[in-house]
Scaffold this motif. Sequence first.
Motif, PDB file in Angstrom:
ATOM      1  N   ASN A 293       0.523  -1.065   0.004  1.00 34.34           N
ATOM      2  CA  ASN A 293       0.042   0.330   0.049  1.00 34.34           C
ATOM      3  C   ASN A 293       0.672   1.567   0.191  1.00 34.34           C
ATOM      4  O   ASN A 293       1.489   1.455   1.413  1.00 34.34           O
TER       5      ASN A 293
ATOM      6  N   GLN B 295      -0.095   3.562   0.510  1.00 34.85           N
ATOM      7  CA  GLN B 295       0.419   4.836   1.615  1.00 34.85           C
ATOM      8  C   GLN B 295       0.997   4.936   3.238  1.00 34.85           C
ATOM      9  O   GLN B 295       1.278   5.310   3.540  1.00 34.85           O
TER      10      GLN B 295
ATOM     11  N   GLN C 104      -4.683  10.284   2.356  1.00 32.92           N
ATOM     12  CA  GLN C 104      -4.165   9.030   2.294  1.00 32.92           C
ATOM     13  C   GLN C 104      -3.752   8.796   3.983  1.00 32.92           C
ATOM     14  O   GLN C 104      -4.024   7.104   4.078  1.00 32.92           O
TER      15      GLN C 104
ATOM     16  N   ASN D 133      -5.839   9.381   6.661  1.00 33.59           N
ATOM     17  CA  ASN D 133      -6.877   9.158   7.081  1.00 33.59           C
ATOM     18  C   ASN D 133      -7.843   7.573   5.955  1.00 33.59           C
ATOM     19  O   ASN D 133      -8.143   7.053   7.215  1.00 33.59           O
ATOM     20  N   LEU D 134      -7.258   7.266   5.611  1.00 33.72           N
ATOM     21  CA  LEU D 134      -7.716   5.900   4.780  1.00 33.72           C
ATOM     22  C   LEU D 134      -7.281   4.978   4.969  1.00 33.72           C
ATOM     23  O   LEU D 134      -7.477   4.551   5.351  1.00 33.72           O
ATOM     24  N   LEU D 135      -5.714   5.125   5.666  1.00 33.27           N
ATOM     25  CA  LEU D 135      -4.894   3.897   6.504  1.00 33.27           C
ATOM     26  C   LEU D 135      -5.368   4.388   7.765  1.00 33.27           C
ATOM     27  O   LEU D 135      -5.348   2.907   7.813  1.00 33.27           O
ATOM     28  N   GLU D 136      -5.175   5.089   8.484  1.00 33.08           N
ATOM     29  CA  GLU D 136      -6.572   5.039   9.547  1.00 33.08           C
ATOM     30  C   GLU D 136      -7.575   4.188   9.791  1.00 33.08           C
ATOM     31  O   GLU D 136      -7.828   3.545  10.418  1.00 33.08           O
ATOM     32  N   GLY D 137      -8.450   4.358   8.560  1.00 32.41           N
ATOM     33  CA  GLY D 137      -9.326   4.042   8.815  1.00 32.41           C
ATOM     34  C   GLY D 137      -9.606   2.650   8.162  1.00 32.41           C
ATOM     35  O   GLY D 137     -10.385   1.413   8.371  1.00 32.41           O
ATOM     36  N   ASP D 138      -8.746   2.122   7.320  1.00 28.09           N
ATOM     37  CA  ASP D 138      -8.511   0.759   6.794  1.00 28.09           C
ATOM     38  C   ASP D 138      -8.478  -0.072   7.825  1.00 28.09           C
ATOM     39  O   ASP D 138      -8.620  -1.249   7.393  1.00 28.09           O
ATOM     40  N   LEU D 139      -7.425   0.522   8.667  1.00 29.85           N
ATOM     41  CA  LEU D 139      -6.534  -0.388   9.239  1.00 29.85           C
ATOM     42  C   LEU D 139      -7.424  -0.423  10.753  1.00 29.85           C
ATOM     43  O   LEU D 139      -7.367  -1.592  11.406  1.00 29.85           O
ATOM     44  N   GLY D 140      -8.085   0.833  11.060  1.00 37.39           N
ATOM     45  CA  GLY D 140      -8.775   0.802  11.901  1.00 37.39           C
ATOM     46  C   GLY D 140      -8.168   1.197  13.739  1.00 37.39           C
ATOM     47  O   GLY D 140      -8.254   0.868  14.450  1.00 37.39           O
TER      48      GLY D 140
END
Length: 306
Positions: free
Chosen positions: A3, A5, A35, A37-44
């Motif tokens: 990824n 990101q 990017q 925010n998306l990474l934090e969201g995908d990883l929880g």
Amino acid sequence: MYNTQLETFIVVADLGSFNKAAEALYITPPAVTKQINLLEGDLGLQLFVRTHRGLILTEAGKSLYKDAKYVIQYCKESVERAKNVMREKGAVIRLGTSPMTPAEPLMEIWNQVQKFCPDMKLQLVPFMNSQENAREILKNLGSNIDVVAGIFDDTMLKLRQCAGLELSRQPICCAVSADHRLAGKERLSISDLYGENFLMMHRGWSSYVDELREDILKNHPQIRVIDFDIYSVDIFNRCENGKDILMVVDNMKHVHPLLRMIPVDWDYTIPYGILYSTEPSDLVKRFLKAVKRVIGNGSSETSSRK
């Protein structure tokens, strides 16, 4: 292979700021924030604590930072090992191609290139044009794609962190739909564009394009200049479906079969050639040397490093 990101995450962690990371990555601060925010969201996971002094890694962020560096390094080493295997099997130049960056102009000289490098083979690697793809592919030339053919200048090379070998100067032309009022003309004067929407690549992308833009804004305000972000199928369809005029070069003549490309009575041109890594492999260096021999000594070469 991983990824991308994660690379953005590492740069943000190293610099402690979205703005500084954006400068280092040649993208906008909102793009960096998105990017992360998306990474934090995908990883929880929450990776950063936002403070008035800057960004601080959480414990989870510190753990990911350490492992991400290892993952990225391992992937790069894996790619290098794969490249070594490929080299052992033969000299293969991987040419990235898309509807907006057709391979035909390079194909025209390939047979001559092979006279100097008879062992060399060409592999076409298709990709889709998008802002993200353009940035990642050109920044990482030499990883999955060795070279790409397209228009460029020093500004664009610096922005995309790659180098370029000029093959020709392409006159800047206009593309119109078949039913446009100008479609029947063999050549345009600049006054023919009065009252029209003229689609141009955004300011700052190319000094050559910006020079034409300034001329129009200063001396021909009757032309409505509309900027766009990247050459894509959508922008060609917009030209074909509507009444807008699109700035193009001759090597784009096969991108959209329903558009009519017409030269203009001005002297504006833009370099066209081969884009490659600022640190090319020995194979790519040999390929470029052969290309220079084919096109003669009139070529020019420029590069931009981080």
